[in-house]
Design a protein around this motif. Structure first.
Motif, PDB file in Angstrom:
ATOM      1  N   TRP A 310      10.677  70.383  38.806  1.00  9.87           N
ATOM      2  CA  TRP A 310      11.848  71.260  38.837  1.00  9.87           C
ATOM      3  C   TRP A 310      11.810  72.208  40.028  1.00  9.87           C
ATOM      4  CZ3 TRP A 310      16.333  70.345  37.271  1.00  9.87           C
ATOM      5  CH2 TRP A 310      16.533  69.530  36.155  1.00  9.87           C
ATOM      6  N   LEU A 313      13.113  70.108  42.768  1.00  7.73           N
ATOM      7  CA  LEU A 313      14.552  69.844  42.651  1.00  7.73           C
ATOM      8  C   LEU A 313      15.367  71.088  42.975  1.00  7.73           C
ATOM      9  CD1 LEU A 313      14.667  67.647  39.415  1.00  7.73           C
ATOM     10  CD2 LEU A 313      15.290  66.911  41.729  1.00  7.73           C
ATOM     11  N   LEU A 314      14.947  72.206  42.443  1.00  6.01           N
ATOM     12  CA  LEU A 314      15.705  73.441  42.658  1.00  6.01           C
ATOM     13  C   LEU A 314      15.524  73.983  44.070  1.00  6.01           C
ATOM     14  CD1 LEU A 314      15.194  75.353  39.287  1.00  6.01           C
ATOM     15  CD2 LEU A 314      16.974  73.707  39.927  1.00  6.01           C
ATOM     16  N   GLY A 316      16.246  72.681  46.706  1.00  2.00           N
ATOM     17  CA  GLY A 316      17.326  72.277  47.594  1.00  2.00           C
ATOM     18  C   GLY A 316      18.187  73.440  48.038  1.00  2.00           C
ATOM     19  N   ALA A 335      22.361  74.288  38.551  1.00  2.00           N
ATOM     20  CA  ALA A 335      21.653  73.132  39.116  1.00  2.00           C
ATOM     21  C   ALA A 335      21.070  72.270  37.999  1.00  2.00           C
ATOM     22  CB  ALA A 335      20.550  73.620  40.056  1.00  2.00           C
ATOM     23  N   PHE A 371      24.649  67.168  42.301  1.00  2.00           N
ATOM     24  CA  PHE A 371      23.232  66.837  42.370  1.00  2.00           C
ATOM     25  C   PHE A 371      22.815  66.137  43.666  1.00  2.00           C
ATOM     26  CE2 PHE A 371      25.004  63.033  40.265  1.00  2.00           C
ATOM     27  CZ  PHE A 371      24.435  62.022  41.011  1.00  2.00           C
ATOM     28  N   HIS A 373      22.429  67.039  46.656  1.00  2.00           N
ATOM     29  CA  HIS A 373      21.451  67.723  47.506  1.00  2.00           C
ATOM     30  C   HIS A 373      20.066  67.744  46.863  1.00  2.00           C
ATOM     31  CE1 HIS A 373      22.405  70.844  44.636  1.00  2.00           C
ATOM     32  NE2 HIS A 373      21.410  71.559  45.079  1.00  2.00           N
ATOM     33  N   MET A 374      19.993  67.539  45.540  1.00  2.00           N
ATOM     34  CA  MET A 374      18.687  67.554  44.879  1.00  2.00           C
ATOM     35  C   MET A 374      18.018  66.195  44.933  1.00  2.00           C
ATOM     36  SD  MET A 374      19.136  70.127  41.620  1.00  2.00           S
ATOM     37  CE  MET A 374      20.768  69.724  41.026  1.00  2.00           C
TER      38      MET A 374
END
Lengths: 811, 811
Positions: A310, A313-314, A316, A335, A371, A373-374
């Motif tokens: 996470w 992912l975050l 980004g 997000a 999503f 960009h993640m």
């Protein structure tokens, strides 16, 4: 009134009391094994497909709401209780639920016994871990019993809930070494089974629901728990259930942990049984998983790995603004919701029963916005899956099935906005990733081998689908519906209960959509941008966009706002000349996003009309005046009571379009104002009115015509998540991927003095600091990149792995 | 162990305790408005179609079992309770439920308050009446509150249980003059609404489930009842509910009655609203019904009319034998079950969720056997409906939809026994009624106008359907399945969860059914009998029957029993050469009923094999040995765990075929012995094992391979009812309609000294007394009719309205 608070540091929402207005849920799992879990441990789990591979049973719309879950009971000599409140509803001395990113913890204290339960799905696994930590805070030793409890679903959730004459006969289990194996239908065509294991030696177990609960009882007072003794029951048909019974004695101050693992296992077809030829399931794989995931060290490492995922992912995009609601939504919850929406589409929530719907063509393209960009590589895969369901006509199946990736014939085609979303989705993907190669990918039509053409050809066909289907005003024919599934202008349904989206449509009509017209302009311009790179001539697309803009100006403009549509007979909808439904939100948002009216003042005029006629303190309603009666020529939109859903509800999905439009005309205050009205974190204080979770967007908030104005419904799985994320990050904060690079063009509230952000973009990391004189509006932006002024507002693309410092000055 | 007793005088089953092993249900309604009701007032109601017009919500397979119902709460100053036990489950001082013919009464006493609740649906009405009688047996006055409670279903029960993102927004009600109107979707395409009225002035009401129950509560402790005060809530979406609150003060010894009416009302489309143009429902019709049916005198008259209807229906046949179980089943419960099965087909019971299935082509033809003597005119209508779904090939839709009377394309055709059942159904109808005219009725194929041919031509085509589809052994090809839906010889399904009945079948196989062969012989001989009357030549049919008999002898006889089938590849099934599934019950019954083997001893030999290999104390299992593993070449039959359902369960439907066969070979003791094993009344003493209702047949009793051998499942809606009724009345008691008249040919147990019966037949009433020397078997019968000896065993047809005295002497 609040029911909890945000713990931004730990990225958790902390719920202070179990009886939230509705069950407030979270999601477990990020890859293949998923579950929903409420703040009182209600919910269910499934493997990949919420209908066809459901592991545990859950009862939607039951009383009490939220019945069925991952339950644990504790029992001392005097009484028993649920440390997660449900299902016994014992009044706990302390209660706290922490919904985190793909995990949930529920902690409570009751008469000196502290209990904390953790639930999560480890990365890469098809199982969930429960971890119960019990502490004796009394001053004497205590002998406790702990009972686990789940009810197995017989796999196909729809069949499970209807076909009892068969299903009451098929249930089968095995219990070996304290592990409960649910193997219904494994004897025949299934290669999969569920297992439920406990880390401690068992005092007993139950696999028959009736044996565990006792006749005519519910989970609030199971007989086995009441008497402190399991039945060691083996289910034969009826309702297979899983319960372990563990006895433990705790000295004062002592803490003990108990682990549980609930998992899904699939064997190769030729290794189903052990020994071969028997009917005993081959447990080797599952046993290994049990051994691994009952170990505390593995659990700790699994939790850490999940947190790291996470964090990645975050990473980004992280922002720091003067507004805490914005920060926590952008950095954490929006997000997170985007990722959940990507995983679940519209299948599984408190409102989506997991039985009804496949993946939406339109939905999935829009969800990309949130999503991409993640996880751009997953966005790529999703785009190619979607595009492969496109029909040779350029039309699209409205939905496709996630397991087969095939178009859904039950729902069919004819939603005439669908193809255009593919252009917008692909455009968003390339803007983020710079992956031009995707346009050359060979993609079949309707999944037919041999029909492959490049994705770029698909996009051209998508545009042509619209231009080949224009009505008498030069506006696109609407088909079954456009974005608003409930505006059914060719349906004319008078049969009770008939689904508006799938009934046979009338032919010969001329119903047109101004919304699709606006969307066409946006899509044609997007395709023109792509064409340049493909050495294709963009002129045709730009000309088509111009022509459509002209049609909108001539037939889509009502004098103070954009009209909505023309009906089957050519009558206008969404005009001052209508008695009801005079103004709709969708064409205002979509036309302006397409750039229509920006140069002649009509955009600003339309936005003023929205503010005057549609905006409420709880968000912008879909249209006004609400339809007071059913209109067969309009379809489902008029089937709802006024103020609900599409009939003048605040359909949150559409609100960010107006935020974007306000930003496009330079009105940062107006854009941000709209944002705050529906930002769930900003609505936390009115939790008793809003009712849904304050950490995620809901699809709908009841409009001003509704008796429950301000009440949200259908939280979690909604395009609202992606669109709001796009609106606030790309248009208000103005960090916007374009084909040539990252544009920095904030349109922020005048009161702000700036903000900062860290953005990952095509492998580089941009640290952006935005400065503005507080108290004045600002629309122009000058950039300094690594100390060097840059013109044009777009950051040059930096090498992957590099770090870039950006200073932006607004004036 | 018993849970109640029969009250034969009042034609009621009296349940002594609320916690029966399973909810024991009854049916309300006989025409268009129906409901199920359990012994604790659980259940639901619907208008005509249990899926599409469901009035109230019910939760199948919930915990507690049986949640949702027609609930009443009583409350004094100290506490509240349910006089029907559910949902509060308060321990009552007295409890008694009386399930009668289309009504149910529940009486209880709690701390000196006696309460009796009556539920029924008046003839000719689309409503149900509840009547609560409360008596104060305390020695002081008492102030009571009574609360009613139902939960409305949003009409389509399937959609209601899955589509929450829409349904939580649509609920609407009106409350006028204390009457609660549930009008969800009435604003749009529905012309119908539900109403719920109370005879007394209201202290309050609730129409929101959450307002009534309180958050996170179930019906066991509604907040409104707990605090003694309704919320006067108006539902807006979510869960519409209906509750009245009545306050009453009773002096010692005083009794008060409260009436409730729950009804369905449909308005003409042009008179939906009052005033016209408003959105207020036109209540005039419903208000008139409310006024009528809240009046005590109307209720009394309605109950009397219902009793008279049943008196008339049951008057078709009454018997008095030495066996009480036989008498009460024949005279009351089996006849009642036949009528319920006629009304419900397989749609609504504790096991049939009302969502799944249409009317079966085969089922409906068989159900005729049970009710044709009670309502021949309805049998006629049913036959013509069924025949109109026959396909031009002679094949049949396996199911058709009761609302549209159209064949069900989802399930399709290809069950190769189906067409032959039409011959048997029509034959049974003409034998009972003498209505030869039905054969000349023009009947379309697949409901296509213009395709009409006479019903007789349909029957000829039905026979030809078989002769045109013979396999290599001259036996009929089985198609998807024959009577045994789960013997799927062309299916070869290896996809989990795929329905065996509807999956694409493999082609090129030669799977044949000995069962259909036997059925063909029976049907061909039946058609030959009809042909004589039609001046058609019966020879062809008899020749075909002979030829098929030859094929059975050559390829269908295994040496000691009839084989079951040949599979896709031509391998035998149901033979001593098989390892499992060596002997099946179905071909033994059907071949012998067709007359095969009666003249060469094979019938007797087959029956001995059945007794030796298939008979258990709880009935005759379907086959032996059970299939221990899944066999892809056999299909669903092998998907069940051994001993359950078709995999060697006691599939009760088939047992009467063996009773008939035993009677045909003159073995009255054997036939009656089989009858008693599955007669539910005779199983009353083992209620804790049997578990289902002791007053109706169940489809299935777990076989000897099952861990729960003797446990019944799927009571009420099963062909078992009609076939058992036919077996005991026509073959054991031997009162058998034939084309030329009523045959009297009892084959009764040797211990009996005779029996008497009154039989209505073609308008005349026959009082029949049968005499036999007790202790010896007897197979021949001499008749004296109104004092005159009659040869040939068939009673001459007497003029309608006449009474005939028949003395029969068996020797």
């Amino acid at each position: 009134m609040r029911f909890g608070h945000f713990d931004d540091e730990r990225r958790e929402y902390v719920i202070d009391r179990p009886d939230t207005p509705l069950p407030w849920i979270n999601y477990l799992g990020t890859e293949a094994y998923f579950g929903i879990i409420s703040n009182t441990a209600g919910g269910y789990s499934f493997y990949r497909d919420a209908r066809l591979r459901r592991l545990t049973r859950y009862r939607y719309n039951n009383a009490p709401m939220d019945l069925g879950g991952r339950y644990i009971y504790l029992r001392d000599e005097a009484e028993f209780w649920s440390p997660t409140w449900q299902p016994t509803q014992t009044e706990l001395d302390d209660y706290e639920c922490r919904h985190g990113l793909s995990y949930t913890r529920v902690a409570s204290r009751y008469r000196g016994i502290k209990a904390e339960t953790l639930y999560f799905v480890p990365l890469g696994e098809t199982l969930e871990v429960w971890r119960l930590k019990v502490t004796n805070e009394r001053d004497t030793a205590v002998s406790l019993s702990a009972f686990s409890s789940i009810e197995f679903c017989l796999w196909d959730a729809q069949d499970d809930a209807t076909n009892y004459q068969r299903n009451f006969n098929t249930g089968q289990v095995e219990v070996v070494d304290g592990v409960i194996y649910h193997k219904t239908e494994y004897r025949e065509r299934r290669d999969h089974f569920a297992y439920f294991a406990c880390s401690e030696p068992l005092a007993g177990f139950d696999t028959s629901r009736e044996a565990f609960l006792g006749p005519y009882r519910s989970w609030d007072r199971p007989l086995a728990v009441e008497r402190g003794e399991s039945g060691d029951s083996i289910a034969h048909g009826w309702q297979p259930h899983g319960s372990h019974h563990v006895k433990l004695t705790l000295e004062p101050g002592e803490t003990r942990e108990i682990g549980f693992v609930l998992g899904y296992w699939e064997n190769p077809r030729d290794a189903k049984f052990d020994p071969p030829g028997s009917q005993t399931i081959n447990k080797a794989g599952a046993q290994a998983k049990v051994a691994t995931w009952l170990a505390q060290e593995t659990v700790d490492a699994g939790l850490a790995a999940l947190a790291a995922r996470w964090e990645e992912l975050l990473g980004g995009l992280r922002v720091q603004t003067p507004d805490a609601d914005t920060d926590r939504m952008v950095n954490i919850w929006n997000a997170y919701q985007n990722m959940v929406t990507f995983n679940m589409s519209r299948s599984t929530s408190l409102y989506e029963s997991g039985i009804g719907r496949g993946m939406g063509f339109r939905d999935s393209n829009q969800d990309l916005l949130g999503f991409v960009h993640m996880i751009p590589e997953r966005a790529r895969e999703r785009i190619l899956d979607i595009a492969a369901t496109q029909l040779p006509t350029g039309g699209a199946y409205h939905q496709y099935q996630p397991l087969t990736k095939r178009g859904n014939n039950d729902i069919g085609s004819g939603f005439n906005d669908d193809p255009l979303w593919l252009i917008l989705g692909v455009s968003a993907y390339i803007k983020e990733s710079g992956d031009w190669g995707i346009l050359d990918e060979p993609v079949p039509f309707d999944n037919a081998p041999g029909s492959e053409q490049s994705l770029y050809e698909h996009l051209k066909l998508s545009l042509r689908y619209t231009t080949e289907r224009l009505g008498p005003h030069g506006l696109p024919l609407i088909g079954r519906a456009d974005w608003n599934d409930c505006l059914n202008l060719n349906c004319f349904s008078d049969t009770p209960g008939e689904p508006f989206q799938t009934t046979e449509n009338a032919t010969g009509g001329v119903a047109e959509s101004v919304f699709i017209a606006g969307q066409f302009v946006l899509a044609a311009r997007s395709l023109a941008e792509l064409a340049v790179h493909k050495d294709d001539d963009p002129a045709a697309y730009l000309t088509a966009a111009e022509k459509m803009t002209g049609s909108i100006a001539e037939h889509g403009w009502d004098g103070a706002w954009f009209r909505r549509a023309y009906d089957f007979h050519g009558n206008v909808i969404g005009s001052a000349s209508n008695d009801e439904g005079q103004i709709f939100i969708e064409p205002q948002g979509m036309c302006i996003m397409g750039g229509v009216g920006l140069d002649d003042g009509t955009a600003v005029r339309a936005l003023a009309s929205v503010r005057e006629r549609l905006a409420t303190p709880h968000g912008i309603v879909l249209q006004q005046p609400a339809f007071s009666s059913y209109r067969i020529e309009l379809g489902e939109i008029s089937s709802y009571p006024p103020g609900y859903k599409e009939n003048a509800g605040i359909f949150c999905h559409t609100n960010p379009w107006l935020m974007i439009a306000e930003a496009m005309v330079g009105n940062g205050d107006g854009a941000f104002d709209y944002y705050k009205r529906i930002n769930p974190s900003a609505r936390e204080e009115i939790g008793d009115l809003h009712r849904c979770e304050p950490y995620v967007y809901a699809q709908m908030i009841a409009g001003r015509d509704a008796p429950t104005h301000g009440e949200a419904k259908n939280s979690w799985l909604t395009g609202t998540a992606a669109w709001n994320y796009a609106a606030v990050t790309q248009w208000i904060l103005g960090i916007r991927p374009e084909l040539s690079g990252l544009r920095i063009a904030p349109v922020i509230p005048s009161s702000w003095s700036g903000f900062s952000a860290v953005r990952r973009f095509r492998g580089a990391t941009y640290t952006i600091t935005v400065h503005k004189e507080p108290g004045v509006p600002a629309t122009s932006c000058s950039l300094v990149v690594d100390g060097v002024p840059v013109d044009g507002g777009v950051l040059p693309v930096a090498p992957a792995g590099s770090s870039v410092q950006v200073e932006a000055h607004l004036s």
